[in-house]
Design an enzyme around this catalytic site. Structure first.
Site, short mmCIF file in Angstrom:
data_model
loop_
_atom_site.label_atom_id
_atom_site.label_comp_id
_atom_site.label_asym_id
_atom_site.label_seq_id
_atom_site.Cartn_x
_atom_site.Cartn_y
_atom_site.Cartn_z
N CYS A 1 0.87 -1.17 0.00
CA CYS A 1 0.00 0.00 0.00
C CYS A 1 0.91 1.23 0.00
O CYS A 1 2.13 1.10 0.07
CB CYS A 1 -0.89 -0.03 1.24
SG CYS A 1 -2.31 1.05 1.12
N CYS B 1 4.86 1.42 -6.69
CA CYS B 1 5.80 0.57 -5.96
C CYS B 1 6.82 -0.01 -6.92
O CYS B 1 6.47 -0.45 -8.02
CB CYS B 1 5.07 -0.56 -5.26
SG CYS B 1 4.95 -0.33 -3.49
N CYS C 1 -4.06 -0.72 -3.14
CA CYS C 1 -4.43 0.62 -3.60
C CYS C 1 -3.77 0.87 -4.95
O CYS C 1 -2.72 0.32 -5.25
CB CYS C 1 -4.04 1.70 -2.58
SG CYS C 1 -2.28 2.01 -2.42
#
Length: 139
Positions: free
Chosen positions: A10, A89, A82
């Protein structure tokens, strides 16, 4: 049986990924080693801890971690919770199976204490259902 390695990602590793981590540890049991991380670490949100306690799960000892802390691990599953984590990421480059569901961020809800608590409960319950289904299908 080898434990599967699962990481939940996240943005800040403070709410949604922590909730998912808590449920994964319960439902996967000995079948998996569970990790959670974020693009940055903000600390575990006290409201996420309280919301999980309402469901009988203690995540008060969880830490907020960054994805870089786990670069040395080879994961079997990567779950992003998310859109920001999915897009931003530095996603693990292993052969991990990747899963994504964009849950609303209860940490961003502005309103009365009751409205914020309700938002956390709703997202917690959505994540709970998602994780139960994931474990049933893949573990």
């Amino acid at each position: 049986m080898t434990k599967k390695k699962i990481i939940v990602l996240c943005t800040e590793n403070s709410c949604r990924s922590q909730i998912a981590d808590g449920y994964l540890k319960i439902y996967a049991g000995e079948k998996a080693a569970i990790y959670s991380a974020g693009i940055r670490a903000k600390g575990v949100n006290p409201k996420a801890i309280a919301s999980m306690q309402e469901d009988g799960i203690d995540i008060s000892n969880h830490t907020s971690n960054t994805i870089e802390e786990y670069n040395h691990l080879d994961f079997d599953f990567v779950i992003t919770v998310c859109d920001n984590a999915l897009e931003s990421c530095p996603i693990i480059t292993s052969n991990a199976k990747k899963f994504h569901h964009n849950f609303p961020d209860p940490g961003k809800v502005v309103g009365s204490d009751e409205e914020v608590k309700k938002a956390f409960s709703e997202v917690r319950d959505q994540i709970n259902q998602y994780i139960q289904q994931f474990v049933a299908e893949y573990l």
